[in-house]
Design an enzyme around this catalytic site. Structure first.
Site, PDB file in Angstrom:
ATOM      1  N   LYS A  77       0.839  -1.207   0.000  1.00  0.00           N
ATOM      2  CA  LYS A  77       0.000   0.000   0.000  1.00  0.00           C
ATOM      3  C   LYS A  77       0.872   1.254   0.000  1.00  0.00           C
ATOM      4  O   LYS A  77       1.911   1.290   0.675  1.00  0.00           O
ATOM      5  CB  LYS A  77      -0.903  -0.034   1.246  1.00  0.00           C
ATOM      6  N   SER A 152      -9.830   1.891   3.170  1.00  0.00           N
ATOM      7  CA  SER A 152      -8.970   2.662   2.299  1.00  0.00           C
ATOM      8  C   SER A 152      -7.958   1.820   1.516  1.00  0.00           C
ATOM      9  O   SER A 152      -7.457   2.273   0.494  1.00  0.00           O
ATOM     10  CB  SER A 152      -8.201   3.699   3.134  1.00  0.00           C
ATOM     11  N   SER A 176      -9.944  -0.519   7.327  1.00  0.00           N
ATOM     12  CA  SER A 176      -9.357  -0.419   5.980  1.00  0.00           C
ATOM     13  C   SER A 176      -8.669  -1.665   5.449  1.00  0.00           C
ATOM     14  O   SER A 176      -8.301  -1.698   4.282  1.00  0.00           O
ATOM     15  CB  SER A 176      -8.364   0.729   5.927  1.00  0.00           C
TER      16      SER A 176
HETATM   17  N1  GLN Z   1     -13.225   4.109   6.519  1.00  0.00           N
HETATM   18  C1  GLN Z   1     -12.593   4.586   7.702  1.00  0.00           C
HETATM   19  C2  GLN Z   1     -12.182   6.019   7.528  1.00  0.00           C
HETATM   20  O1  GLN Z   1     -12.505   6.557   6.537  1.00  0.00           O
HETATM   21  C3  GLN Z   1     -11.430   3.728   8.055  1.00  0.00           C
HETATM   22  C4  GLN Z   1     -10.232   4.026   7.250  1.00  0.00           C
HETATM   23  C5  GLN Z   1      -9.048   3.208   7.652  1.00  0.00           C
HETATM   24  O2  GLN Z   1      -9.169   2.190   8.331  1.00  0.00           O
HETATM   25  N2  GLN Z   1      -7.886   3.693   7.285  1.00  0.00           N
HETATM   26  O3  GLN Z   1     -11.546   6.590   8.358  1.00  0.00           O
END
Ligand code: GLN
Length: 484
Positions: A77, A152, A176
């Site tokens: 990532k 994400s 995420s």
């Molecule tokens: N969807 C969540 C957010 O927007 C989690 C994102 C994540 O785990 N990085 O913060």
């Protein structure tokens, strides 16, 4: 065809001399070439560097060396530092920045012999649930390219589900890893807070972030976790707990394992197909000998609000460092303040700006006690709910997401709707637990559905044991999207 293999299948062939790491790496690169125009999982790939690592792995093997992941291509990532490779966090603000060092997890991967390649697409600075907040365009779901892959770590999930790599790394702050794994039909594991070093992971919300594996099956998740877990003096939140042998947990035995179903998770709005698939998965675990009982997590309804106060507060502090001086892109101004304003104004996307503003607000004097401090107290209550539940059960089961993947564009105009898709994954981070998502079925439209299992702090062996036993009894993890 080597790109279709799991880590353990590939290692078997590498050890038997039936395949070289160069061939496996080339197969992944060819796959990226073939399908990634449609999927956009990769922001960039340095093929020459990947092949050089593969050749080095083949030479070590020829010299008699064997390491836990020698010659296995793993994609990363775009939030993890890989020396001399671009590091953008899918943002414009880092410009042409290349990382001067390897994150600890990358060092560990290299020490285990893996071929580290590619920069995987994501929501900008890991903020989002759909990958639509990427400055490089959205990654797309390989099961239906009109749909989001989740976020994400969308690119990390897509690359594994579409066999563009053997496994990948992502990060999980509120879901995420687990959410995109569920929506793309692969395995995603969020380790316990403190289990894996965050050194070299660009911080979003430091008290919630963890790095973890995306894999094609649970055995691979155990292998990759084994490689990246462990203590690290460069991350003060890392816990010096000994790392158990995770593969040893894969006994197939779940007799007597107690699994809790939170009453509060039976919320309205859960998609009937998701409910049916996850109910069936829990039944399957029960038929394998697990004991299933209802539990209560009374503060569940406050989890999303609590998360969006704590995560934005931490993000507003963490992202202050991107001011046009130390890193990447800069727009000049008449004075430092104007330079700073212009750089941040042009460099950050809408969602990142929204969160910085929200986070600054909840930390500002006069509001700190009402929002931030109160959220910290509720966070403690949420953690206590879980620790109490774990006195009665070993694991907690739920859907990973309330619905299968939605259409690209469907929720962009309504951030609150987007935030609600994190309902089942967010509490795990607030409470510092571990969690896994495993494929457990498909919707009628052919989109994957994930089962989430949550474990107590450092309970990864139980998590892996149950997920593996379930996987052995089903074949959901063997399904592949048709990309020909
Ligand atoms: N969807 C969540 C957010 O927007 C989690 C994102 C994540 O785990 N990085 O913060």
């Amino acid at each position: 065809m080597a790109h279709f293999l799991t880590i353990h299948q590939l290692l078997e062939q590498l050890r038997a001399g039936e395949l070289s790491s160069r061939e496996a790496t080339q197969a992944c690169l060819d796959r990226v070439e073939k399908v990634d125009d449609r999927l956009n999982a990769f922001i960039s790939v340095d093929a020459a560097d990947a092949l050089a690592q593969a050749d080095a792995a083949d030479q070590s093997r020829a010299a008699g060396e064997d390491l836990p992941m020698l010659g296995v291509p793993v994609a990363v990532k775009d939030v993890l530092a890989v020396k001399d490779q671009p590091l953008n966090c899918a943002s414009k603000i880092l410009g042409e920045f290349n990382s001067p060092y390897d994150a600890t997890v990358i060092q560990k991967l290299r020490a285990a012999g893996a071929v580290v390649f590619g920069r995987l697409n994501m929501d900008e600075f890991a903020m989002g649930s759909s990958n639509e907040n990427s400055a490089f365009g959205p990654a797309r779901n390989p099961w239906n390219t009109d749909c989001i892959p989740g976020g994400s770590s969308g690119g990390s999930a897509v690359a594994v589900a579409a066999d563009e790599c053997i496994a990948s790394l992502g990060s999980d702050t509120g879901g995420s890893i687990r959410q995109p794994a569920a929506l793309c039909g692969c395995v995603g594991l969020k380790p316990t807070y403190g289990r894996v070093s965050r050194y070299g992971l660009v911080a979003f919300a430091s008290s919630l972030d963890q790095v973890g594996p995306f894999t094609k099956d649970v055995r691979d998740a155990a292998t990759l976790l084994q490689v990246i877990a462990g203590s690290d003096d460069r991350d003060s939140t890392n816990v010096p707990e000994p790392v158990p042998d995770y593969s040893a947990a894969l006994s197939g035995e779940v007799k007597g394992l107690r699994i809790g179903l939170p009453r509060e998770y039976q919320v309205q709005g859960m998609d009937p197909e998701v409910k049916a698939a996850t109910d069936a998965a829990v039944k399957q675990l029960e038929s394998l000998g697990a004991e299933v009982k209802e539990i209560s997590l009374p503060h569940t309804e406050y989890a999303i609000a609590t998360y969006y106060i704590i995560a934005t507060a931490e993000a507003s502090a963490n992202l202050a460092r991107f001011e046009g001086v130390r890193y990447g892109a800069r727009l000049d101004g008449a004075d430092p303040e104007e330079m700073n304003r212009k750089t941040r104004g042009a460099g950050f996307g809408e969602e990142v700006k929204r969160r910085i503003i929200l986070g600054t607000y909840v930390l500002s004097s006069g509001y700190y006690d009402a929002y931030y401090l109160r959220a910290q107290k509720v966070r403690t209550l949420i953690r206590q709910d879980f620790l109490k539940a774990f006195e009665e059960v070993d694991l907690i089961a739920s859907p990973t997401t309330p619905t299968p993947a939605f259409k690209i564009g469907e929720k962009v105009g309504d951030p609150l709707q987007m935030y609600l898709s994190d309902i089942y994954t967010i509490s795990c981070n607030l409470a510092g637990l571990c969690g896994i998502s495993v494929p457990c079925g498909f919707s009628e439209a052919g989109l994957p559905i994930g089962l989430q299992l949550l474990g107590k702090p450092f309970g990864e062996p139980d998590l892996l044991r149950a997920a593996h036993a379930y996987e052995q009894a089903t074949d959901w993890h063997t399904h592949r999207p048709n990309l020909d």
